[in-house]
Design a protein around this motif. Structure first.
Motif, mmCIF file in Angstrom:
data_model
loop_
_atom_site.group_PDB
_atom_site.id
_atom_site.type_symbol
_atom_site.label_atom_id
_atom_site.label_comp_id
_atom_site.label_asym_id
_atom_site.label_seq_id
_atom_site.Cartn_x
_atom_site.Cartn_y
_atom_site.Cartn_z
ATOM 1 N N MET A 403 0.838 -1.193 0.000
ATOM 2 C CA MET A 403 0.000 0.000 0.000
ATOM 3 C C MET A 403 0.879 1.251 0.000
ATOM 4 O O MET A 403 2.083 1.182 0.200
ATOM 5 C CB MET A 403 -0.909 0.009 1.239
ATOM 6 N N ALA A 404 0.240 2.366 -0.235
ATOM 7 C CA ALA A 404 0.964 3.647 -0.216
ATOM 8 C C ALA A 404 0.884 4.248 1.179
ATOM 9 O O ALA A 404 0.285 5.306 1.399
ATOM 10 C CB ALA A 404 0.383 4.592 -1.252
ATOM 11 N N ILE A 405 1.496 3.543 2.129
ATOM 12 C CA ILE A 405 1.489 3.993 3.524
ATOM 13 C C ILE A 405 2.929 4.166 3.981
ATOM 14 O O ILE A 405 3.702 3.196 3.970
ATOM 15 C CB ILE A 405 0.752 2.984 4.424
ATOM 16 N N ALA A 413 8.002 3.854 -3.641
ATOM 17 C CA ALA A 413 7.985 3.523 -5.064
ATOM 18 C C ALA A 413 6.750 4.098 -5.752
ATOM 19 O O ALA A 413 6.846 4.633 -6.870
ATOM 20 C CB ALA A 413 8.033 2.002 -5.240
ATOM 21 N N LEU A 414 5.592 4.015 -5.118
ATOM 22 C CA LEU A 414 4.370 4.545 -5.715
ATOM 23 C C LEU A 414 4.403 6.071 -5.771
ATOM 24 O O LEU A 414 3.846 6.672 -6.702
ATOM 25 C CB LEU A 414 3.155 4.076 -4.920
ATOM 26 N N ARG A 415 5.056 6.697 -4.799
ATOM 27 C CA ARG A 415 5.209 8.158 -4.843
ATOM 28 C C ARG A 415 6.040 8.575 -6.054
ATOM 29 O O ARG A 415 5.716 9.547 -6.738
ATOM 30 C CB ARG A 415 5.870 8.649 -3.554
ATOM 31 N N GLU A 416 7.102 7.841 -6.324
ATOM 32 C CA GLU A 416 7.915 8.133 -7.508
ATOM 33 C C GLU A 416 7.113 7.928 -8.790
ATOM 34 O O GLU A 416 7.237 8.712 -9.742
ATOM 35 C CB GLU A 416 9.146 7.236 -7.521
ATOM 36 N N LEU A 417 6.292 6.880 -8.824
ATOM 37 C CA LEU A 417 5.482 6.621 -10.012
ATOM 38 C C LEU A 417 4.464 7.732 -10.221
ATOM 39 O O LEU A 417 4.243 8.183 -11.364
ATOM 40 C CB LEU A 417 4.771 5.277 -9.879
ATOM 41 N N LEU A 418 3.829 8.199 -9.142
ATOM 42 C CA LEU A 418 2.857 9.283 -9.259
ATOM 43 C C LEU A 418 3.541 10.571 -9.720
ATOM 44 O O LEU A 418 2.983 11.332 -10.528
ATOM 45 C CB LEU A 418 2.150 9.501 -7.920
ATOM 46 N N GLU A 419 4.740 10.817 -9.228
ATOM 47 C CA GLU A 419 5.494 11.994 -9.675
ATOM 48 C C GLU A 419 5.810 11.887 -11.169
ATOM 49 O O GLU A 419 5.696 12.869 -11.913
ATOM 50 C CB GLU A 419 6.790 12.114 -8.874
ATOM 51 N N SER A 514 -5.054 5.390 -0.408
ATOM 52 C CA SER A 514 -4.818 4.065 0.161
ATOM 53 C C SER A 514 -5.643 3.859 1.422
ATOM 54 O O SER A 514 -6.254 2.793 1.610
ATOM 55 C CB SER A 514 -3.324 3.899 0.451
ATOM 56 N N LEU A 515 -5.677 4.860 2.288
ATOM 57 C CA LEU A 515 -6.468 4.749 3.517
ATOM 58 C C LEU A 515 -7.956 4.671 3.218
ATOM 59 O O LEU A 515 -8.708 3.957 3.904
ATOM 60 C CB LEU A 515 -6.173 5.935 4.445
#
Length: 625
Positions: A403-405, A413-419, A514-515
């Motif tokens: 998850m993105a927690i 990793a998901l933060r980098e993908l979203l960026e 995610s939450l």
């Protein structure tokens, strides 16, 4: 000693391969007085040796790199010539890099835990030699895949992994569903493999090399000199990405992964955590070529984004827990395909790195429930928190890793993908795909947790027996590793997990999504009367999702029907044209020979006269001409 281990890294794939071959001594009964168990212990021993070799080589390389001595101690490459004839040279070119050693350490480490886990899971099974040998065969192929620098041998190894999938899915071959799953997995992956082979063959005349570093240099030359791409090169690239699409279960080659769930769960752990990443590894190595074609990049983004979103939706409607988790694997790899399509292999590398350990932990914890409760139907489970709290915590630890927690690795990793998505030309739709997939993934994971560990005990879980410590111990060890992934990533310098400028702009939407997904599932499935199915007014959407959006039925009505129709026409042409023509000409010759036989009198003087007349006529014709 450590330097020697680093120079002998090429031995790592040979350890499990040797144990897989030795397992054949027990499989057909050549050794039958000891029973099948020694084959499993032998495989566990050799896999442990491979893990120790991998981690010592990684520590040595990392230490020397930090000291600036990599050029002195690290073996840059090794080569084994296979074919050298005319202008064709094919060899197994290996390259020892830190990413390759990290990958081998993860592969062998998970494999050691899975082998221990399998001893408990298959305690009463007699198929140990074949099963454990197949697991080691998987490991040998994966370790060789991350070492090789040759696209040709990468294809060969992917083919071997396809064969390994067929063998291991068909472990319990006396069950019809198992046979169907093994067959469908093999044939579906073969489609991608055959298209990949066509691309591999067509690539050599264009680039002159199959080595990944040679391809990288060729791509750089094309870019720097602004060369026009060869005619048809984009079709070659499309063929090259077909293989990874099949291995990573991307749409439209995605149905094999849930079919392969018929295999024993220890093999599912390996397949969903590391085996499916084999295709992604090859895709990342091909990225310099992919950058040359915006069309191929667009295809990867479309395929990856569609798979990420659709697979996450399908997982949300699954009743079978293994199928639900298999679609989540396809969804995560879809995000990785998006990252490659957007031209950033660093983000794709990080998605590849943080995925296998949490997924393996999730499947291990679920396996302890399946083996003792007989069923893997989510609607028949529940109330296990009071009986299996450790495995519940283990599942949650793996879930938050995907998850993105923060501060877990999945969030970084998901933060980098979203960026990356927000900085692309199509920032809004791609960002929405990433956020929606993250929310659906969180909802699916919490749905599985609530239906297994939440609520009241059912008939299947009221007397849920404890499992063997051989299954609990590897799960708890892996849980500790997963919880320390952020510290491990910081230690080896992969990337910084600390807040960066703009963290709130990028990380906060991820965290909220995610939450929200996890909270929605918690609300629906931890109520006094859990929501087993969606309301009927929604038109049976859950049943539609549970049946994979009727994808298999669509394939049956289109592709399968087309193939069957062509086969029927081929059979008609074979029977009515080819067979009748060949049969008719044969019958004509036979009838003519029968009539000719009636002219035979048996008199020698007639035969001699006929020969003389023939000679005279031939001589006259020759003299005339």
């Amino acid at each position: 000693m450590q330097i020697l281990l680093l120079k002998l890294v090429w031995l790592i794939p040979l350890y499990p391969l040797l144990s897989a071959l030795l397992s054949l001594l027990w499989a057909p009964g050549l050794i039958n007085k000891t029973g099948p168990r020694p084959a499993g212990y032998l495989n566990l021993l050799m896999v442990s040796v491979a893990f120790c070799h991998s981690i010592l080589a990684l520590i040595t390389l990392h230490t020397n790199s930090a000291a600036g001595a990599q050029a002195i101690y690290a073996p840059a490459s090794f080569q084994w010539n296979w074919i050298a004839t005319a202008n064709l040279n094919i060899g197994f070119d290996g390259l020892v890099t830190e990413p390759a050693l990290i990958a081998m350490t993860v592969i062998t480490g998970i494999h050691v835990l899975v082998q221990v886990y399998a001893i408990g899971y298959l305690e009463m099974d007699w198929g140990w030699p074949r099963f454990f040998g197949s697991l080691s065969f998987f490991e040998a192929g994966l370790c060789a895949l991350v070492l090789t620098d040759s696209l040709f041998f990468s294809y060969v190894l992917l083919e071997l992994l396809t064969l390994g999938t067929y063998l291991i899915v068909g472990t319990w071959y006396n069950q019809p569903l198992v046979v169907k799953g093994a067959r469908d997995a093999f044939l579906t992956k073969r489609i991608g493999d055959l298209i990949l082979l066509a691309g591999v063959i067509a690539l050599l005349p264009i680039t002159g090399t199959w080595n990944f570093h040679g391809l990288q240099a060729w791509a750089a030359e094309q870019t720097n000199n602004h060369h026009q791409l060869p005619l048809g090169f984009q079709w070659v690239l499309i063929a090259l990405i077909a293989g990874p699409m099949g291995k990573c279960a991307q749409i439209p080659l995605h149905l094999w992964l849930d079919e392969a769930m018929e295999s024993p769960l220890p093999s599912t752990i390996l397949r969903n955590s590391v085996v499916v990443l084999g295709g992604a590894w090859v895709l990342l190595r091909l990225e310099p070529l992919i950058e040359l074609s915006p069309l191929v990049q667009l295809i990867l983004v479309v395929v990856g984004g569609t798979t990420a979103l659709v697979a996450a939706l399908i997982a949300l409607g699954q009743i079978d827990v293994k199928r639900a988790l298999s679609f989540l694997a396809s969804s995560w790899l879809g995000l990785l395909f998006m990252a490659v399509g957007m031209g950033n292999t660093t983000v794709a590398d990080h998605l590849l790195l943080v995925y296998p350990l949490p997924m393996a932990l999730i499947l291990m914890s679920v396996g302890t429930v399946i083996i003792s409760n007989v069923t893997q139907d989510l609607t028949q489970l529940g109330g296990l928190w009071s009986r299996r709290p450790l495995m519940g915590v283990a599942f949650l630890s793996g879930a938050v890793g995907l998850m993105a927690i923060p501060p877990f690795g999945g969030f970084a990793a998901l933060r980098e993908l979203l960026e990356l998505a927000s900085n692309s030309q199509q920032s809004l739709p791609l960002s929405l795909i990433v956020l929606t997939t993250v929310g659906l993934t969180s909802a699916s994971l919490m749905r599985v947790f609530c239906l297994i560990w939440g609520g009241n005990p059912t008939q299947f879980t009221k007397r849920s027996a404890e499992v063997l410590w051989l299954m609990v111990l590897p799960s708890l060890i892996l849980m500790g590793i997963v919880l320390h992934i952020p510290q491990l990533l910081l230690k080896i310098g992969v990337y910084d997990l600390t807040p960066i400028p703009g963290w709130g702009k990028l990380g906060l939407p991820l965290l909220i999504t995610s939450l929200f997904g996890a909270g929605s599932s918690t609300f629906f499935y931890l109520r006094p009367h859990p929501l087993a199915e969606l309301p009927a007014g929604l038109g049976g959407i859950q049943h539609w999702l549970a049946e994979d959006m009727h994808t298999e039925a669509f394939y049956q009505r289109t592709i399968v029907k087309l193939v069957v129709t062509l086969a029927k026409y081929s059979e008609w042409a074979d029977n009515n044209i080819i067979d009748k023509f060949s049969g008719g000409t044969g019958a004509t010759a036979l009838n003519f020979s029968k009539k000719l036989s009636l002219t035979i009198s048996g008199r020698a003087q007639v035969y001699a006269l006929t020969v003389v007349i023939g000679i005279v006529l031939m001589t006259a014709w020759i003299l005339r001409t």
